[in-house]
Design an enzyme around this catalytic site. Structure first.
Site, short mmCIF file in Angstrom:
data_model
loop_
_atom_site.label_atom_id
_atom_site.label_comp_id
_atom_site.label_asym_id
_atom_site.label_seq_id
_atom_site.Cartn_x
_atom_site.Cartn_y
_atom_site.Cartn_z
N GLY A 66 0.84 -1.19 0.00
CA GLY A 66 0.00 0.00 0.00
C GLY A 66 0.87 1.23 0.00
CB VAL A 118 -0.44 11.10 2.71
CG1 VAL A 118 0.08 12.50 2.42
CG2 VAL A 118 -1.86 10.97 2.20
CG ASP A 158 -6.67 9.78 9.31
OD1 ASP A 158 -7.73 10.21 8.80
OD2 ASP A 158 -5.65 9.57 8.64
N1 LIG Z 1 0.07 -3.95 8.70
C1 LIG Z 1 -0.32 -3.85 7.43
N2 LIG Z 1 -0.57 -4.95 6.69
C2 LIG Z 1 -0.97 -4.82 5.39
N3 LIG Z 1 -1.16 -3.65 4.75
C3 LIG Z 1 -0.94 -2.51 5.44
C4 LIG Z 1 -0.50 -2.55 6.81
N4 LIG Z 1 -0.37 -1.29 7.24
C5 LIG Z 1 -0.71 -0.51 6.19
N5 LIG Z 1 -1.05 -1.23 5.11
C6 LIG Z 1 -1.51 -0.71 3.78
O1 LIG Z 1 -0.85 0.49 3.49
C7 LIG Z 1 -1.78 1.58 3.41
C8 LIG Z 1 -1.15 2.83 4.00
O2 LIG Z 1 -0.85 2.61 5.37
P1 LIG Z 1 -0.96 3.76 6.47
O3 LIG Z 1 -2.35 4.32 6.42
O4 LIG Z 1 -0.49 3.24 7.77
O5 LIG Z 1 0.09 4.80 5.85
P2 LIG Z 1 0.08 6.40 5.90
O6 LIG Z 1 1.25 6.86 5.11
O7 LIG Z 1 -0.01 6.86 7.30
O8 LIG Z 1 -1.25 6.68 5.11
P3 LIG Z 1 -2.27 7.92 5.13
O9 LIG Z 1 -1.64 8.99 5.90
O10 LIG Z 1 -2.45 8.20 3.68
O11 LIG Z 1 -3.55 7.36 5.76
C9 LIG Z 1 -3.04 1.08 4.15
O12 LIG Z 1 -4.22 1.69 3.68
C10 LIG Z 1 -3.01 -0.40 3.84
O13 LIG Z 1 -3.58 -0.65 2.58
#
Ligand SMILES: Nc1ncnc2c1ncn2[C@@H]1O[C@H](COP(=O)(O)OP(=O)(O)OP(=O)(O)O)[C@@H](O)[C@H]1O
Length: 469
Positions: free
Chosen positions: A158, A161, A282
């Site tokens: 995944g 941002v 969030d």
């Molecule tokens: N433990 C996990 N196992 C599998 N997929 C994951 C896991 N953690 C995150 N992902 C995938 O990665 C994506 C992004 O993760 P996360 O939301 O933690 O990142 P972020 O950079 O903080 O995103 P944002 O700020 O855009 O919400 C998630 O929507 C999910 O699809």
């Protein structure tokens, strides 16, 4: 077209100008705000920050743009808040900000610190961007690559941002360790690094308070640095609920029994957050993960989480569609803000549709009232941002472009008649009518506009929709 370009330019400007500000004792702040470009602060010469029920006015010179951002950071056990979002065109040396610090875990007194200029605001150094990063600071991984001599990347998982998430095999896994892990590779930017560290501390707290892994928050395994990127090693899950809805319930949603299973697990996760005094801030389908058989759900992405009790009044906390009205109106908030977001997710799971797809905060408020009727006047009187959306007599003032096109809005704003969430939910063949009516009742109680009267997590866990009684 011009408007799109202008928006893009503003976003770009903001991206470039978001960053930790130099601060006394070399403490820095990190970003909390995910979509500041869509905020609606109209008069932002000052911002109110409430900490432990005391409010502080942060004055700023020069005036800031509507796309203000409030940044929270942690350094040791010091929490800091920083307000930024400066007008373009002002010489860099003239920019200034105010920072508020508070030791929320200890007894040290609250201090308000005034900063000088923001020279040195850019913390991303070109030298940090060697060719393993793309131009935005995301790590350009490749399959089979071994991170830290420990984790072999097996697949992409995944992109958020602020990070890239990959699946990896733990090459040093012990007997009881999971072989498959997910690694969240945080963008190579000092601000993101700080926010990643904050996420680690929240995850550690949640995991250590749930040794038996029964509270539906993603397990934290460890963290390490790799090529200037902070990497979070997490239990590996299969897909997020946005993907589940898309794949199994686009525009029609999931079966009510599945929604009930997910609801219960989400409420257990909310209860755990409450027990740990953490606000997620969030919750949305993208931040809820499920296992391969889709019968187990976990809350993830604690990058925006805040300790309960700290109240930074900002209209951009939480992704907009899932944002509770108290945030938009500028009222103090607590755990009920996450309950509102969970309600939005549950509706979306059952119908496959977004309940409040407002284009702006003003549009969001209109949709809230359309569903639940006018806001209690008492609530409006207390809101720091009420005057942006209501006139002196507390009548709604539509500023959202889409709303202004609708004649009905102006006619109706004086006397909004609530539709109620039940009216928006239709039953499907074979659905148990009793279960459906308790689902509607649950949502009706979650979407209470006044956060103090909203369903609490304990009430949710004993609601007939969950207990089946
Ligand atoms: N433990 C996990 N196992 C599998 N997929 C994951 C896991 N953690 C995150 N992902 C995938 O990665 C994506 C992004 O993760 P996360 O939301 O933690 O990142 P972020 O950079 O903080 O995103 P944002 O700020 O855009 O919400 C998630 O929507 C999910 O699809």
């Amino acid at each position: 077209m011009d408007a799109i370009l202008e928006k893009h330019r503003q976003r770009q400007f903001q991206k470039e100008h978001q960053g930790p500000v130099p601060f006394h004792d070399s403490t820095e702040v990190t970003s909390l705000d995910r979509d500041a470009a869509t905020t609606e602060v109209k008069d932002a010469n000052s911002v109110t920050v409430i900490v432990n029920e005391k409010s502080y006015t942060l004055g700023m010179t020069p005036p800031i743009q509507p796309n203000i951002s409030i940044n929270l950071g942690i350094s040791g056990d010091q929490w800091t808040a920083c307000v930024s979002g400066f007008q373009e065109g002002i010489p860099k040396g003239d920019r200034s900000s105010v920072i508020l610090c508070d030791d929320i875990f200890g007894a040290s007194p609250i201090r308000v610190q005034k900063l000088g200029n923001l020279d040195g605001m850019h913390v991303r150094k070109n030298s940090l961007h060697d060719n393993w990063d793309d131009e935005h600071g995301y790590y350009k991984y490749h399959l089979g690559e071994v991170l830290d001599g420990h984790y072999r990347i097996t697949a992409g998982s995944g992109k958020g941002v602020f990070s890239t998430v990959v699946q990896a095999k733990d090459l040093k896994a012990g007997k009881n360790d999971p072989e498959e892990v997910a690694i969240k590779i945080i963008c190579n930017e000092k601000e993101r690094y700080k926010s990643g560290k904050r996420e680690v501390s929240v995850l550690e707290k949640l995991s250590s308070a749930d040794r038996e892994d029964k509270r539906h928050c993603v397990r934290f395994i460890s963290s390490f640095m790799y090529r200037d990127h902070l990497c979070l090693v997490l239990e590996s899950l299969h897909m997020n609920l946005r993907e589940v809805i898309k794949k199994f319930g686009r525009d029609i949603g999931l079966k009510l029994t599945a929604v009930r299973t997910y609801s219960k697990q989400l409420f257990i996760a909310l209860k755990h957050l409450k027990d740990c005094s953490i606000l997620h801030c969030d919750i949305k389908p993208d931040n809820i993960l499920v296992n391969g058989s889709r019968n187990l759900l976990k809350l993830c992405d604690f990058g925006s989480a805040l300790p309960a009790g700290i109240n930074v009044i900002t209209p951009v906390l939480v992704s907009r569609f899932y944002r509770a009205p108290e945030i938009i109106l500028g009222l103090p908030y607590d755990h009920s803000l996450d309950m509102w977001s969970v309600g939005c997710c549950l509706y979306e799971l059952y119908t496959g549709k977004i309940l409040f797809p407002g284009g702006t905060n003003n549009g969001m408020l209109w949709l809230h009232m359309e569903l639940k009727g006018p806001f209690p006047k008492k609530m409006l009187r207390k809101g720091a941002f009420t005057t942006q959306h209501f006139d002196q007599d507390l009548n709604f003032h539509a500023t959202d472009e889409n709303l202004m096109m609708k004649k009905a809005v102006n006619k109706l704003c004086m006397n909004v008649k609530p539709k109620g969430v039940g009216a928006k939910i239709s039953s499907f063949a074979g659905e148990d009518p009793k279960m459906l009516s308790s689902f509607k009742d649950l949502l009706e109680k979650i979407f209470v506009l006044d956060p103090q009267k909203r369903l609490t997590v304990s009430q949710a866990l004993s609601h007939p929709f969950i207990t089946g009684k």
